[in-house]
Design a protein around this motif. Structure first.
Motif, PDB file in Angstrom:
ATOM      1  N   ALA A  72       0.829  -1.206   0.000  1.00 48.61           N
ATOM      2  CA  ALA A  72       0.000   0.000   0.000  1.00 48.61           C
ATOM      3  C   ALA A  72       0.861   1.254   0.000  1.00 48.61           C
ATOM      4  CB  ALA A  72      -0.914   0.007   1.223  1.00 48.61           C
ATOM      5  N   GLN A  73       0.355   2.306  -0.608  1.00 48.50           N
ATOM      6  CA  GLN A  73       0.955   3.620  -0.470  1.00 48.50           C
ATOM      7  C   GLN A  73       0.431   4.224   0.838  1.00 48.50           C
ATOM      8  OE1 GLN A  73       1.399   6.204  -3.804  1.00 48.50           O
ATOM      9  NE2 GLN A  73       1.015   4.585  -5.298  1.00 48.50           N
ATOM     10  N   TYR A  74       1.323   4.859   1.573  1.00 49.19           N
ATOM     11  CA  TYR A  74       0.985   5.275   2.935  1.00 49.19           C
ATOM     12  C   TYR A  74       1.283   6.758   3.132  1.00 49.19           C
ATOM     13  CZ  TYR A  74       1.450   5.515   8.080  1.00 49.19           C
ATOM     14  OH  TYR A  74       1.341   5.852   9.410  1.00 49.19           O
ATOM     15  N   ILE A  75       0.338   7.452   3.779  1.00 51.61           N
ATOM     16  CA  ILE A  75       0.579   8.839   4.163  1.00 51.61           C
ATOM     17  C   ILE A  75       0.112   9.025   5.598  1.00 51.61           C
ATOM     18  CG2 ILE A  75      -1.638   9.593   3.175  1.00 51.61           C
ATOM     19  CD1 ILE A  75      -0.273  12.281   2.572  1.00 51.61           C
ATOM     20  N   HIS A  76       0.945   9.658   6.386  1.00 47.38           N
ATOM     21  CA  HIS A  76       0.629   9.873   7.802  1.00 47.38           C
ATOM     22  C   HIS A  76       0.162  11.318   7.992  1.00 47.38           C
ATOM     23  CE1 HIS A  76       1.984  10.162  12.246  1.00 47.38           C
ATOM     24  NE2 HIS A  76       0.803   9.575  12.165  1.00 47.38           N
ATOM     25  N   THR A  77      -1.050  11.468   8.529  1.00 49.30           N
ATOM     26  CA  THR A  77      -1.632  12.795   8.768  1.00 49.30           C
ATOM     27  C   THR A  77      -2.054  12.899  10.230  1.00 49.30           C
ATOM     28  OG1 THR A  77      -3.733  11.912   7.957  1.00 49.30           O
ATOM     29  CG2 THR A  77      -2.423  13.194   6.411  1.00 49.30           C
ATOM     30  N   PRO A  78      -1.099  13.063  11.143  1.00 45.51           N
ATOM     31  CA  PRO A  78      -1.422  13.081  12.581  1.00 45.51           C
ATOM     32  C   PRO A  78      -2.298  14.255  12.994  1.00 45.51           C
ATOM     33  CG  PRO A  78       0.855  13.766  12.216  1.00 45.51           C
ATOM     34  CD  PRO A  78       0.345  13.245  10.903  1.00 45.51           C
ATOM     35  N   SER A  79      -2.453  15.245  12.129  1.00 44.87           N
ATOM     36  CA  SER A  79      -3.352  16.363  12.444  1.00 44.87           C
ATOM     37  C   SER A  79      -4.815  15.920  12.405  1.00 44.87           C
ATOM     38  CB  SER A  79      -3.141  17.507  11.446  1.00 44.87           C
ATOM     39  OG  SER A  79      -3.426  17.076  10.119  1.00 44.87           O
ATOM     40  N   ASN A  80      -5.078  14.741  11.828  1.00 47.67           N
ATOM     41  CA  ASN A  80      -6.411  14.149  11.739  1.00 47.67           C
ATOM     42  C   ASN A  80      -7.428  15.138  11.154  1.00 47.67           C
ATOM     43  OD1 ASN A  80      -8.602  12.475  11.917  1.00 47.67           O
ATOM     44  ND2 ASN A  80      -8.736  12.479  14.154  1.00 47.67           N
ATOM     45  N   PRO A  81      -7.363  15.369   9.847  1.00 45.25           N
ATOM     46  CA  PRO A  81      -8.267  16.335   9.221  1.00 45.25           C
ATOM     47  C   PRO A  81      -9.702  15.855   9.080  1.00 45.25           C
ATOM     48  CG  PRO A  81      -6.932  15.255   7.557  1.00 45.25           C
ATOM     49  CD  PRO A  81      -6.405  14.797   8.881  1.00 45.25           C
ATOM     50  N   GLY A  82      -9.946  14.576   9.352  1.00 46.57           N
ATOM     51  CA  GLY A  82     -11.306  14.051   9.257  1.00 46.57           C
ATOM     52  C   GLY A  82     -11.443  13.022   8.155  1.00 46.57           C
ATOM     53  N   PHE A  83     -12.554  12.299   8.185  1.00 46.79           N
ATOM     54  CA  PHE A  83     -12.802  11.200   7.253  1.00 46.79           C
ATOM     55  C   PHE A  83     -12.825  11.679   5.805  1.00 46.79           C
ATOM     56  CE2 PHE A  83     -15.701   8.543   4.783  1.00 46.79           C
ATOM     57  CZ  PHE A  83     -15.259   7.262   5.068  1.00 46.79           C
ATOM     58  N   GLY A  84     -13.667  12.667   5.513  1.00 45.10           N
ATOM     59  CA  GLY A  84     -13.810  13.131   4.142  1.00 45.10           C
ATOM     60  C   GLY A  84     -12.553  13.774   3.603  1.00 45.10           C
ATOM     61  N   ALA A  85     -11.948  14.641   4.405  1.00 47.68           N
ATOM     62  CA  ALA A  85     -10.726  15.326   3.968  1.00 47.68           C
ATOM     63  C   ALA A  85      -9.623  14.327   3.667  1.00 47.68           C
ATOM     64  CB  ALA A  85     -10.271  16.309   5.043  1.00 47.68           C
ATOM     65  N   SER A  86      -9.549  13.266   4.449  1.00 49.79           N
ATOM     66  CA  SER A  86      -8.521  12.247   4.229  1.00 49.79           C
ATOM     67  C   SER A  86      -8.770  11.484   2.935  1.00 49.79           C
ATOM     68  CB  SER A  86      -8.481  11.287   5.420  1.00 49.79           C
ATOM     69  OG  SER A  86      -8.135  11.982   6.611  1.00 49.79           O
ATOM     70  N   HIS A  87     -10.026  11.133   2.677  1.00 46.08           N
ATOM     71  CA  HIS A  87     -10.341  10.448   1.417  1.00 46.08           C
ATOM     72  C   HIS A  87     -10.107  11.354   0.219  1.00 46.08           C
ATOM     73  CE1 HIS A  87     -11.752   6.431   2.331  1.00 46.08           C
ATOM     74  NE2 HIS A  87     -12.401   6.899   3.382  1.00 46.08           N
ATOM     75  N   ASN A  88     -10.239  12.646   0.410  1.00 44.41           N
ATOM     76  CA  ASN A  88     -10.023  13.578  -0.700  1.00 44.41           C
ATOM     77  C   ASN A  88      -8.583  13.577  -1.191  1.00 44.41           C
ATOM     78  OD1 ASN A  88     -12.660  14.413  -0.866  1.00 44.41           O
ATOM     79  ND2 ASN A  88     -12.346  16.356   0.196  1.00 44.41           N
ATOM     80  N   LEU A  89      -7.669  13.102  -0.383  1.00 46.08           N
ATOM     81  CA  LEU A  89      -6.262  13.070  -0.791  1.00 46.08           C
ATOM     82  C   LEU A  89      -6.063  12.192  -2.023  1.00 46.08           C
ATOM     83  CD1 LEU A  89      -4.504  12.883   2.698  1.00 46.08           C
ATOM     84  CD2 LEU A  89      -4.603  14.838   1.147  1.00 46.08           C
ATOM     85  N   ALA A  90      -7.000  11.259  -2.243  1.00 43.15           N
ATOM     86  CA  ALA A  90      -6.893  10.400  -3.430  1.00 43.15           C
ATOM     87  C   ALA A  90      -6.973  11.216  -4.704  1.00 43.15           C
ATOM     88  CB  ALA A  90      -7.993   9.342  -3.406  1.00 43.15           C
ATOM     89  N   LYS A  91      -7.754  12.313  -4.662  1.00 42.89           N
ATOM     90  CA  LYS A  91      -7.867  13.178  -5.841  1.00 42.89           C
ATOM     91  C   LYS A  91      -6.515  13.763  -6.216  1.00 42.89           C
ATOM     92  CE  LYS A  91     -11.153  15.997  -4.161  1.00 42.89           C
ATOM     93  NZ  LYS A  91     -10.102  16.958  -4.065  1.00 42.89           N
TER      94      LYS A  91
END
Length: 285
Positions: free
Chosen positions: A53-72
């Motif tokens: 898997a490709q992995y990105i760590h976002t400890p600021s926890n921007p939320g469910f939707g914002a995290s899924h938006n990173l795929a764009k």
């Protein structure tokens, strides 16, 4: 050949749960697996990488939707986005059914599977667009909510035919990436809860959202906001944001969408029953 990416957002999930969903996503031929880890530490990085898997760590926890938006941003030229909760598991065949369906039906912008509990019982996740009564009464006045939920939760729906629905659960969605990008993905104002309701409403302005019963996944579905006061407040905040955006009690568009959806679902069920008189409700595989 179409290009598909599965996006999984995790936050301090049990390690066995993460292993299971990673294995499921990795089993889909030609699928890129992308994990957004909102946990405080990156302790799951090695595990994710071990599954390719490709992995990105976002400890600021921007939320469910914002995290899924990173795929764009990470996968701008992909055809299909699989939005996958970490608490689901499924076969590659079931995932491919959804991917194939959305790629063959160009008027479809999102397709979702039949969802069952680990014990095999049906999860009634096909719903109408909610009113304030549906969300607030069902949380705090169960007896009244049961009456309201009969239609809101489409409790009369058989779950054995493919139908267009106005509101799809975000636990597992196959979304046409072109449209997802066009509408800007999830509305990032929703930290968690109702983000899938809002996304469904915006996606349906560009095509059909289809419930597809031939694909089946298992979902643990913890209902965390019923057990955690902090998450309950998050849920309430999201509900207020949703109704502020779309309208509270006087949302004519909601009423029209729901009425048309009910009529079409009943018509499809009647047609299926005529074609197959033995067609009855199925609660599991």
């Amino acid at each position: 050949m179409t290009k598909t990416v599965s996006t999984i957002v995790i936050y301090c999930n049990p390690i066995d749960q993460i292993k299971t969903v990673l294995a499921c996503c990795a089993s889909i031929t030609g699928n890129t697996v992308f994990v957004v880890d909102n946990s405080p530490t990156n302790k799951f990085q090695e595990l994710c990488l071990s599954f390719g898997a490709q992995y990105i760590h976002t400890p600021s926890n921007p939320g469910f939707g914002a995290s899924h938006n990173l795929a764009k941003e990470k996968f701008p030229d992909y055809d299909t986005y699989l939005i996958v909760n970490p608490d689901v598991h499924f076969s590659s065949d079931d995932a491919i059914k959804l991917i194939d369906f959305i790629n063959k039906n160009h008027d479809v912008v999102c397709v979702v599977p039949k969802v069952i509990y680990p014990d095999g019982q049906l999860q009634r996740l096909c719903k109408l667009l909610p009113s304030p009564l549906n969300l607030f009464v069902r949380r705090f006045a169960k007896k009244l909510a049961d009456k309201l939920d009969n239609n809101f939760e489409l409790r009369w729906f058989s779950y054995n035919v493919a139908v267009a629905i106005p509101y799809a659960s975000g636990c597992f969605m196959a979304v046409r990436a072109e449209i997802f990008r066009k509408i800007g993905g999830f509305d990032e104002r929703f930290f968690m809860y109702l983000e899938d309701t809002d996304l469904s409403r915006r996606l349906s302005q560009h095509g059909k959202i289809i419930f597809y019963p031939d694909a089946i996944i298992t979902h643990e579905f913890a209902k965390a906001s019923y057990k955690n006061k902090r998450l309950l407040l998050v849920h309430i905040k999201s509900a207020v944001q949703y109704f502020n955006k779309w309208g509270w009690f006087f949302d004519r568009e909601r009423n029209q969408i729901n009425s048309e959806a009910v009529a079409k679902i009943r018509a499809v069920m009647a047609e299926a029953k005529t074609a197959n008189p033995k067609c009855t409700e199925s609660s599991s595989r």
